[in-house]
Design a protein around this motif. Structure first.
Motif, PDB file in Angstrom:
ATOM      1  N   GLU A  39       0.810  -1.221   0.000  1.00 32.75           N
ATOM      2  CA  GLU A  39       0.000   0.000   0.000  1.00 32.75           C
ATOM      3  C   GLU A  39       0.843   1.271   0.000  1.00 32.75           C
ATOM      4  O   GLU A  39       0.307   2.356  -0.227  1.00 32.75           O
ATOM      5  CB  GLU A  39      -0.922   0.017   1.233  1.00 32.75           C
ATOM      6  N   ARG A  40       2.129   1.132   0.251  1.00 35.91           N
ATOM      7  CA  ARG A  40       2.977   2.321   0.268  1.00 35.91           C
ATOM      8  C   ARG A  40       3.257   2.758  -1.169  1.00 35.91           C
ATOM      9  O   ARG A  40       3.731   1.991  -1.998  1.00 35.91           O
ATOM     10  CB  ARG A  40       4.273   2.033   1.004  1.00 35.91           C
ATOM     11  N   VAL A  41       3.004   4.046  -1.429  1.00 34.87           N
ATOM     12  CA  VAL A  41       3.187   4.602  -2.772  1.00 34.87           C
ATOM     13  C   VAL A  41       4.545   5.257  -2.910  1.00 34.87           C
ATOM     14  O   VAL A  41       5.301   4.971  -3.843  1.00 34.87           O
ATOM     15  CB  VAL A  41       2.073   5.609  -3.096  1.00 34.87           C
ATOM     16  N   LEU A  42       4.893   6.120  -1.966  1.00 34.43           N
ATOM     17  CA  LEU A  42       6.168   6.828  -2.037  1.00 34.43           C
ATOM     18  C   LEU A  42       6.545   7.339  -0.665  1.00 34.43           C
ATOM     19  O   LEU A  42       5.709   7.466   0.223  1.00 34.43           O
ATOM     20  CB  LEU A  42       6.102   7.980  -3.046  1.00 34.43           C
ATOM     21  N   CYS A  43       7.822   7.680  -0.498  1.00 38.19           N
ATOM     22  CA  CYS A  43       8.355   8.357   0.685  1.00 38.19           C
ATOM     23  C   CYS A  43       9.301   9.440   0.196  1.00 38.19           C
ATOM     24  O   CYS A  43      10.148   9.193  -0.690  1.00 38.19           O
ATOM     25  CB  CYS A  43       9.084   7.372   1.598  1.00 38.19           C
ATOM     26  N   LYS A  44       9.200  10.627   0.775  1.00 39.60           N
ATOM     27  CA  LYS A  44      10.012  11.752   0.337  1.00 39.60           C
ATOM     28  C   LYS A  44      10.389  12.617   1.537  1.00 39.60           C
ATOM     29  O   LYS A  44       9.664  12.687   2.534  1.00 39.60           O
ATOM     30  CB  LYS A  44       9.250  12.598  -0.685  1.00 39.60           C
ATOM     31  N   TYR A  45      11.539  13.262   1.462  1.00 35.83           N
ATOM     32  CA  TYR A  45      11.982  14.206   2.485  1.00 35.83           C
ATOM     33  C   TYR A  45      11.536  15.602   2.082  1.00 35.83           C
ATOM     34  O   TYR A  45      11.523  15.965   0.883  1.00 35.83           O
ATOM     35  CB  TYR A  45      13.499  14.167   2.637  1.00 35.83           C
ATOM     36  N   PHE A  46      11.196  16.390   3.093  1.00 38.83           N
ATOM     37  CA  PHE A  46      10.753  17.747   2.824  1.00 38.83           C
ATOM     38  C   PHE A  46      11.141  18.624   4.005  1.00 38.83           C
ATOM     39  O   PHE A  46      11.096  18.207   5.165  1.00 38.83           O
ATOM     40  CB  PHE A  46       9.241  17.775   2.599  1.00 38.83           C
ATOM     41  N   GLN A  47      11.482  19.894   3.678  1.00 38.36           N
ATOM     42  CA  GLN A  47      11.819  20.885   4.702  1.00 38.36           C
ATOM     43  C   GLN A  47      11.571  22.275   4.159  1.00 38.36           C
ATOM     44  O   GLN A  47      11.924  22.574   3.008  1.00 38.36           O
ATOM     45  CB  GLN A  47      13.287  20.742   5.129  1.00 38.36           C
ATOM     46  N   GLU A  48      10.948  23.107   4.963  1.00 38.31           N
ATOM     47  CA  GLU A  48      10.705  24.496   4.607  1.00 38.31           C
ATOM     48  C   GLU A  48      10.832  25.347   5.862  1.00 38.31           C
ATOM     49  O   GLU A  48      10.095  25.138   6.844  1.00 38.31           O
ATOM     50  CB  GLU A  48       9.323  24.662   3.989  1.00 38.31           C
ATOM     51  N   LEU A  49      11.780  26.286   5.855  1.00 41.91           N
ATOM     52  CA  LEU A  49      12.033  27.088   7.046  1.00 41.91           C
ATOM     53  C   LEU A  49      10.905  28.051   7.350  1.00 41.91           C
ATOM     54  O   LEU A  49      10.708  28.432   8.509  1.00 41.91           O
ATOM     55  CB  LEU A  49      13.346  27.860   6.879  1.00 41.91           C
ATOM     56  N   ASN A  50      10.139  28.433   6.336  1.00 43.46           N
ATOM     57  CA  ASN A  50       9.000  29.312   6.559  1.00 43.46           C
ATOM     58  C   ASN A  50       7.765  28.453   6.789  1.00 43.46           C
ATOM     59  O   ASN A  50       7.289  27.776   5.883  1.00 43.46           O
ATOM     60  CB  ASN A  50       8.777  30.217   5.349  1.00 43.46           C
ATOM     61  N   PRO A  51       7.205  28.459   8.005  1.00 43.88           N
ATOM     62  CA  PRO A  51       6.067  27.574   8.277  1.00 43.88           C
ATOM     63  C   PRO A  51       4.861  27.864   7.389  1.00 43.88           C
ATOM     64  O   PRO A  51       4.085  26.955   7.080  1.00 43.88           O
ATOM     65  CB  PRO A  51       5.756  27.839   9.755  1.00 43.88           C
ATOM     66  N   ARG A  52       4.687  29.103   6.943  1.00 42.40           N
ATOM     67  CA  ARG A  52       3.535  29.429   6.124  1.00 42.40           C
ATOM     68  C   ARG A  52       3.645  28.851   4.713  1.00 42.40           C
ATOM     69  O   ARG A  52       2.636  28.655   4.043  1.00 42.40           O
ATOM     70  CB  ARG A  52       3.373  30.946   6.045  1.00 42.40           C
ATOM     71  N   ARG A  53       4.840  28.596   4.287  1.00 39.02           N
ATOM     72  CA  ARG A  53       5.041  28.070   2.941  1.00 39.02           C
ATOM     73  C   ARG A  53       5.431  26.600   2.957  1.00 39.02           C
ATOM     74  O   ARG A  53       5.846  26.069   1.913  1.00 39.02           O
ATOM     75  CB  ARG A  53       6.131  28.886   2.231  1.00 39.02           C
ATOM     76  N   ALA A  54       5.295  25.952   4.103  1.00 41.98           N
ATOM     77  CA  ALA A  54       5.714  24.555   4.218  1.00 41.98           C
ATOM     78  C   ALA A  54       4.636  23.635   3.661  1.00 41.98           C
ATOM     79  O   ALA A  54       3.958  22.900   4.389  1.00 41.98           O
ATOM     80  CB  ALA A  54       6.017  24.225   5.673  1.00 41.98           C
TER      81      ALA A  54
END
Length: 575
Positions: A518-533
């Motif tokens: 059932e797992r489709v994908l895994c990805k890393y993500f980071q955004e220092l601005n919480p409003r644009r995360a």
């Protein structure tokens, strides 16, 4: 002038000679000055006499017996310390002189000391217990001398003289077995029993008194009263010393007035009443007593006294001591580093609880505790403490909870279910497990606080970007670099219409409950601005006109994974 001076010198010399010789002449004329007069006290018969004993000083009491006395008994009851007492018989060879000079200046015992005769010790005793000497009268005795002495400190004793056969009746009688037995010991109570006193069956003016304390057994009721009085005096002296020390002399008068009016600084009423009447935990004619409201794991001493309400005397049994049982220690489970634990409460009682311990690694001694409730209707409370001090107390709900641990080498985690559990069956988990709370503890080596969470856990799908074999979804991330995994599950036509598929995806179910297919994908993500995360993912390889449930899990290094709210999306049927 010379003859006048010489006459004055001769006169002074004669005066000095006469004054130095005057005491010798007076001593020859007054025999009473040769032997110092001792204070003498006659011991009355059939009367309870209380005697004070100064430390290291011998107190003498004198008595004589009637000519027709068939027997005598002397009873000594010490108070709080061991005393020494002896009885001697003084026999005179000649009758005392009856001259006016002796009878007017001497007491009768003093005359016997001066007269020729012999003295014989007939009994001696040393200890704290009550002692009675009984014997026929000494045939040649003219006077009996009773000597009492306390070596340790000032004390007192009770003396009773009885002429005749049989018991005196001044002190209650003890049975052959004078021990106090413990029938049962609990966590907060102790049950005692003792053999009945023979005096209880003869008259109604006797009763038992049971005392309890945490220091020592008392040899007599007088010793218990002395101990209570000393405690009261110490408290009063401490209070007086505190009152004398006033930081501001100007407010001294006001300070004393406030002190006197403060209810907490007053002498406890229990101590005040005990000075007049002891607070017996059990009182009456029963020889069985249950002492309750005791502290767990504490040593206590129990004393039983038979009290004569008429003569105001008492006799002590041989006291007992017992240690109450300690509180039942709960089973504490040690949590391993990063361990994910499903906590279940199998006990269906009103309150169920479980205890866990955790030791964070590293010199910083910091860690993270995350919890999440799996049952909507169950109320669970978590309490974190260290070294007996409560650090945090919160209620565990469906939303993820994070508690930051810092500053201690070990922590005690207490989970308690509040209220009566519902009749609904617990949530089914993989491998047939049932749980109420999901919990994980992990050490944070370089973290300085609780990790941030997404501002919302909602998943958004874009209708314009939806095709026959793909959909586009978006979700909010955090300013920390984290791994996000997307899972999908195809629904049948009946599941899609009823909406039961979303109910099966409870918030506490993590990726460990999902199949790898059932797992489709895994990805890393980071955004220092919480409003644009905001991050997106395009899920392809779908079937046209089918409904799918998409789940996103935030995989963190510290704490349990965070599950986003499930999102159901249906692909287009015609493209």
């Amino acid at each position: 002038m010379i003859p006048l001076t010489l006459s004055w010198s001769v006169g002074a010399a004669l005066l000095l000679c006469c004054s130095s010789a005057w005491p010798q002449v007076q001593s020859a004329l007054s025999p009473e000055n040769e032997v110092p007069l001792r204070p003498t006290t006659w011991l009355p018969e059939r009367k309870i006499t209380h005697v004070r004993l100064p430390k290291g000083r011998t107190v003498r009491l004198y008595f004589t017996l009637k000519k027709k006395a068939s027997a005598m008994s002397v009873t000594i009851s010490p108070c709080d310390v061991p005393i020494e007492w002896s009885l001697a018989a003084r026999t005179l060879k000649d009758k005392p002189l009856k001259s006016l000079q002796w009878s007017s200046k001497k007491s009768m015992p003093e005359v016997w000391w001066r007269g020729p005769g012999t003295e014989e010790k007939v009994h001696s005793f040393s200890g704290t217990s009550i002692d009675t000497y009984t014997s026929p009268p000494y045939l040649y005795a003219s006077v009996y001398i009773l000597r009492l002495r306390s070596k340790q400190h000032n004390s007192k004793a009770t003396v009773y003289l009885h002429e005749g056969l049989g018991p005196s009746g001044a002190f209650p009688l003890l049975p052959k077995d004078t021990r106090v037995h413990t029938l049962g010991v609990g966590m907060t109570s102790v049950t005692l029993s003792w053999s009945p006193s023979p005096s209880m069956t003869t008259q109604k003016n006797y009763e038992y008194c049971v005392l309890v304390n945490s220091k020592n057994n008392y040899p007599s009721l007088c010793a218990a009263q002395e101990s209570i009085q000393r405690k009261s005096e110490d408290m009063q002296n401490k209070r007086e010393r505190t009152r004398r020390v006033t930081p501001w002399p100007i407010l001294k008068e006001w300070w004393w007035e406030q002190w006197d009016n403060h209810p907490e600084q007053a002498l406890p009423t229990a101590l005040t009443n005990e000075l007049e009447k002891l607070q017996c935990v059990c009182k009456g004619a029963e020889n069985v007593c249950t002492v309750s409201e005791l502290l767990p794991d504490t040593q206590y001493y129990f004393d039983v006294f038979v009290m004569d309400k008429l003569n105001k005397t008492s006799t002590a049994y041989t006291g007992a001591n017992a240690r109450t049982h300690e509180e039942a220690r709960p089973n504490i489970i040690t949590l391993r580093e990063g361990e994910l634990r499903w906590v279940n409460f199998p006990d269906r009682s009103f309150n169920s609880q479980q205890f866990f311990s955790f030791r964070p690694r590293g010199l910083q001694q910091s860690g993270l505790l995350t919890l999440q409730s799996c049952g909507k209707d169950e109320k669970v409370k978590v309490t974190v403490s260290s070294k007996g001090q409560v650090l945090e107390t919160q209620k565990v709900g469906a939303d993820l909870m994070q508690i930051w641990l810092q500053g201690s080498s070990s922590y005690l985690i207490h989970l308690e279910r509040e209220g009566t559990p519902t009749k609904k069956s617990p949530m089914a988990l993989p491998a047939g497990l049932t749980a109420s709370v999901k919990m994980q503890t992990s050490s944070a080596y370089h973290k300085r606080g609780v990790p941030s969470l997404p501002s919302t856990l909602q998943i958004k799908s874009f209708n314009k970007l939806r095709t026959c074999n793909s959909v586009t979804i978006a979700w909010m991330g955090t300013e920390e670099r984290s791994l996000y995994c997307v899972y999908r599950r195809k629904l049948g036509s009946q599941e899609a219409e009823s909406g039961k598929a979303l109910a099966l995806n409870a918030p506490c179910l993590g990726p460990e409950s999902r199949s790898d297919t059932e797992r489709v994908l895994c990805k890393y993500f980071q955004e220092l601005n919480p409003r644009r995360a905001v991050t997106t993912a395009v899920i392809s390889g779908l079937e046209p006109g089918m409904a799918y449930v998409f789940d996103v899990y935030l995989m963190r290094r510290w704490g349990i994974p965070i599950k986003y709210t499930s999102k159901m999306v249906k692909t287009r049927k015609d493209c």
